[in-house]
Scaffold this motif. Structure first.
Motif, PDB file in Angstrom:
ATOM      1  N   GLN A   1       0.822  -1.217   0.000  1.00 53.60           N
ATOM      2  CA  GLN A   1       0.000   0.000   0.000  1.00 53.60           C
ATOM      3  C   GLN A   1       0.857   1.268   0.000  1.00 53.60           C
ATOM      4  O   GLN A   1       0.568   2.232  -0.725  1.00 53.60           O
ATOM      5  N   VAL A   2       1.913   1.269   0.817  1.00 58.85           N
ATOM      6  CA  VAL A   2       2.803   2.431   0.859  1.00 58.85           C
ATOM      7  C   VAL A   2       3.491   2.626  -0.488  1.00 58.85           C
ATOM      8  O   VAL A   2       3.667   3.761  -0.965  1.00 58.85           O
ATOM      9  N   MET A   3       3.861   1.497  -1.133  1.00 57.09           N
ATOM     10  CA  MET A   3       4.522   1.582  -2.432  1.00 57.09           C
ATOM     11  C   MET A   3       3.582   2.187  -3.475  1.00 57.09           C
ATOM     12  O   MET A   3       4.003   3.013  -4.307  1.00 57.09           O
TER      13      MET A   3
ATOM     14  N   PHE B   1       7.735  13.154  -2.006  1.00 60.62           N
ATOM     15  CA  PHE B   1       8.216  11.822  -2.402  1.00 60.62           C
ATOM     16  C   PHE B   1       9.486  11.453  -1.645  1.00 60.62           C
ATOM     17  O   PHE B   1       9.634  10.341  -1.158  1.00 60.62           O
ATOM     18  N   VAL B   2      10.421  12.414  -1.563  1.00 64.30           N
ATOM     19  CA  VAL B   2      11.693  12.142  -0.877  1.00 64.30           C
ATOM     20  C   VAL B   2      11.447  11.770   0.583  1.00 64.30           C
ATOM     21  O   VAL B   2      12.026  10.819   1.112  1.00 64.30           O
TER      22      VAL B   2
ATOM     23  N   PHE C   1       9.806   4.944   3.869  1.00 67.02           N
ATOM     24  CA  PHE C   1       9.495   3.620   3.305  1.00 67.02           C
ATOM     25  C   PHE C   1      10.700   2.691   3.400  1.00 67.02           C
ATOM     26  O   PHE C   1      10.587   1.516   3.790  1.00 67.02           O
ATOM     27  N   GLU C   2      11.864   3.222   3.077  1.00 65.86           N
ATOM     28  CA  GLU C   2      13.076   2.405   3.062  1.00 65.86           C
ATOM     29  C   GLU C   2      13.562   2.077   4.472  1.00 65.86           C
ATOM     30  O   GLU C   2      13.962   0.950   4.757  1.00 65.86           O
ATOM     31  N   SER C   3      13.524   3.074   5.362  1.00 68.70           N
ATOM     32  CA  SER C   3      14.096   2.896   6.696  1.00 68.70           C
ATOM     33  C   SER C   3      13.143   2.206   7.663  1.00 68.70           C
ATOM     34  O   SER C   3      13.568   1.596   8.646  1.00 68.70           O
TER      35      SER C   3
ATOM     36  N   VAL D   1       9.700  -5.638   7.324  1.00 71.51           N
ATOM     37  CA  VAL D   1       9.495  -6.921   6.643  1.00 71.51           C
ATOM     38  C   VAL D   1      10.746  -7.778   6.718  1.00 71.51           C
ATOM     39  O   VAL D   1      10.691  -8.965   7.084  1.00 71.51           O
ATOM     40  N   THR D   2      11.900  -7.182   6.388  1.00 74.02           N
ATOM     41  CA  THR D   2      13.147  -7.963   6.390  1.00 74.02           C
ATOM     42  C   THR D   2      13.516  -8.422   7.798  1.00 74.02           C
ATOM     43  O   THR D   2      14.002  -9.538   7.990  1.00 74.02           O
ATOM     44  N   ASP D   3      13.262  -7.563   8.800  1.00 71.53           N
ATOM     45  CA  ASP D   3      13.585  -7.937  10.178  1.00 71.53           C
ATOM     46  C   ASP D   3      12.692  -9.069  10.681  1.00 71.53           C
ATOM     47  O   ASP D   3      13.107  -9.877  11.524  1.00 71.53           O
TER      48      ASP D   3
END
Length: 510
Positions: free
Chosen positions: A145-147, A162-163, A169-171, A177-179
């Motif tokens: 959804q964020v994407m 956007f920035v 989004f990245e941090s 998800v990866t954690d």
């Protein structure tokens, strides 16, 4: 008459050279004249010929009486006892059948209870896994959804917004998800079953928790061929041209080489290393077996192996050297070639312990690339075939197909069991690639599967206890395993850096 009687009988009295001439019915014996004079004067005497019928008549009467009593005893008392014994037999047989029925009912109920308990335990584990999947799905849904929102902002060319959103989004979102997938801590629950009845124990199912935690990880500065850690936590490694001592300090990225012992021309290439109880190093090359003294760094050749192809080394609790061999296709089915040679630490061959192919039972398909004995020398169960005492486990590896199997030999040096990987993760395209093995304090065998980046935990009876997916703790390509004096598992992996990574892990549950 005396002369006539002497011809009929050679019985003599207690008086020497006196023949019996009369029969004393009072004493039921034949007597001589001298006996009559001294002992039988008032007794009823008869001729010898008349003595037998009289006595025979007495014996006949006695025989009739005894026979009558015997018949009464046999027909009466013994038959009664026989009937009593038969009734006892039938009663005991009836009780045995009743006990059997009750025991079978109790056993059936016990096993039904265990099956019910197992079902509940399985549901508990399923619920845990479902909860984890739901959590990841929810996080992934949020990321999606964020994407989509980021794409909308980008299409509107609102760069400032956007920035800011992209950084968040990245941090935050992607990291969540990866954690949730990768961490330094692995925790799972598995089902275990302890057999009963036959083994003299109560059957029992339970949930066993498997916990693996990475304590620290280090980059390797050089490519190594083998890895061991002694009691003082010194890390020993072998490379193509040297044996190295190193340490790994907390907070430091790289393993620090503290001492390097170059190879001499006569030794040639190192193959595998092992640590003795006195922390000296034993290593094998194509030339033989050597001992390196830790204090003065001198090495001594103890076994010449120029006619063989050594591939692996293991030191048992009894300080026996087990040297696994490598074979060409032409000779690996030969019965006169030892697949594992056994020596004392001073280099004396123990021929009775050496293991050969025997008859039509070939124990190897390739090379013995790893070998181990067990810690517990007692019998695991009451049944003798489940004992670990004197048994040997080894990796039979085929260099051409890059696959292998784990084999356990019993005391007769027959194959007790073999393990060829797990059918869920190991199949034709991803064959079982056992590249290293260790035995834990619970006598479970940990085998590194290079292709699947997994640890196969095998019980002493050959059954799989569990699989540990190392990618879930951020490790890939396990190549070497060793266990230090604290019971920590060290894994050297191929992937991540040029020379790989060395990680220290704690584990429980196996």
């Amino acid at each position: 008459m005396i002369k006539e009687n002497s011809r009929r009988s050679d019985v003599r009295t207690r008086h020497k050279d006196r023949l019996c001439s009369m029969y004393c019915s009072s004493c039921n014996q034949i007597v001589c004249p001298e006996c009559i004079e001294s002992d039988h004067q008032k007794h009823e005497l008869k001729t010898v010929e008349n003595g037998c019928p009289e006595w025979l008549e007495k014996l006949s009467k006695l025989h009739v009486e005894v026979s009558k009593e015997s018949s009464l005893y046999r027909i009466g008392k013994l038959e009664v006892l026989e009937k009593v014994a038969h009734l006892q037999y039938e009663e005991i047989l009836r009780r045995i059948e009743l006990d059997k029925k009750e025991a079978m009912e109790k056993i059936e109920q016990k096993y039904n209870d265990e099956k019910d308990k197992l079902g509940g335990q399985r549901q508990s584990i399923s619920s845990l896994l479902t909860s984890r999947k739901d959590k990841i799905d929810k996080l992934q849904e949020n990321v999606d959804q964020v994407m989509e929102h980021l794409i909308d902002i980008a299409e509107k060319k609102d760069t400032g917004k956007f920035v800011a959103k992209a950084k968040e989004f990245e941090s935050k979102h992607l990291k969540e998800v990866t954690d949730s997938i990768h961490s330094h801590h692995y925790h799972s629950k598995i089902l275990r079953y302890t057999p009963g009845i036959v083994f003299g124990m109560e059957p029992n199912t339970k949930i066993n928790e498997i916990i693996v935690t990475i304590l620290q990880a280090f980059n390797m500065d050089l490519s190594i061929k083998d890895l061991k850690i002694d009691k003082s936590k010194t890390i020993w490694t072998s490379s193509i041209d040297s044996i190295n001592q190193a340490d790994a300090k907390e907070g430091v990225e790289n393993v620090n080489i503290t001492k390097r012992t170059p190879i001499s021309a006569e030794i040639e290439e190192f193959i595998q290393i092992e640590i003795t109880n006195t922390d000296d190093l034993v290593f094998i090359t194509s030339k033989g077996v050597y001992i390196l003294n830790k204090k003065d760094e001198t090495n001594k050749k103890i076994v010449d192996l120029t006619e063989n192809k050594p591939r692996s080394i293991h030191i048992s609790k009894e300080n026996r050297l087990l040297i696994g061999m490598s074979f060409d296709d032409a000779i690996k089915t030969s019965t006169d070639k030892a697949i594992i040679e056994v020596f004392t630490l001073d280099g004396k061959m123990m021929s009775a312990k050496t293991i050969f192919n025997s008859g039509n039972k070939f124990l190897i398909n390739g090379s013995v690339t790893g070998c181990a004995t067990f810690n517990d020398e007692s019998e695991t169960f009451t049944r003798k075939e489940n004992s670990n005492k004197g048994t040997i486990c080894y990796i039979d590896y085929n260099d051409k197909s890059h696959c292998g199997r784990l084999i356990k030999l019993n005391l007769n040096r027959d194959i007790q069991w073999e393990y060829r990987g797990n059918r869920i993760i190991n199949h034709e395209k991803n064959s079982f690639n056992p590249c290293s093995m260790v035995v834990t304090g619970q006598d479970n065998i940990v085998v590194a599967d290079l292709n699947q980046s997994s640890l196969h935990i095998i019980q002493p009876n050959g059954l799989l206890l569990t699989l540990v997916d190392l990618t879930l703790v951020g490790l890939q390509g396990p190549e070497l395993l060793t266990i230090d004096g604290d019971g920590h598992l060290w894994i050297k992996t191929l992937i991540d850096t040029e020379n790989g990574k060395l990680s220290e892990l704690t584990f429980s549950g196996f």
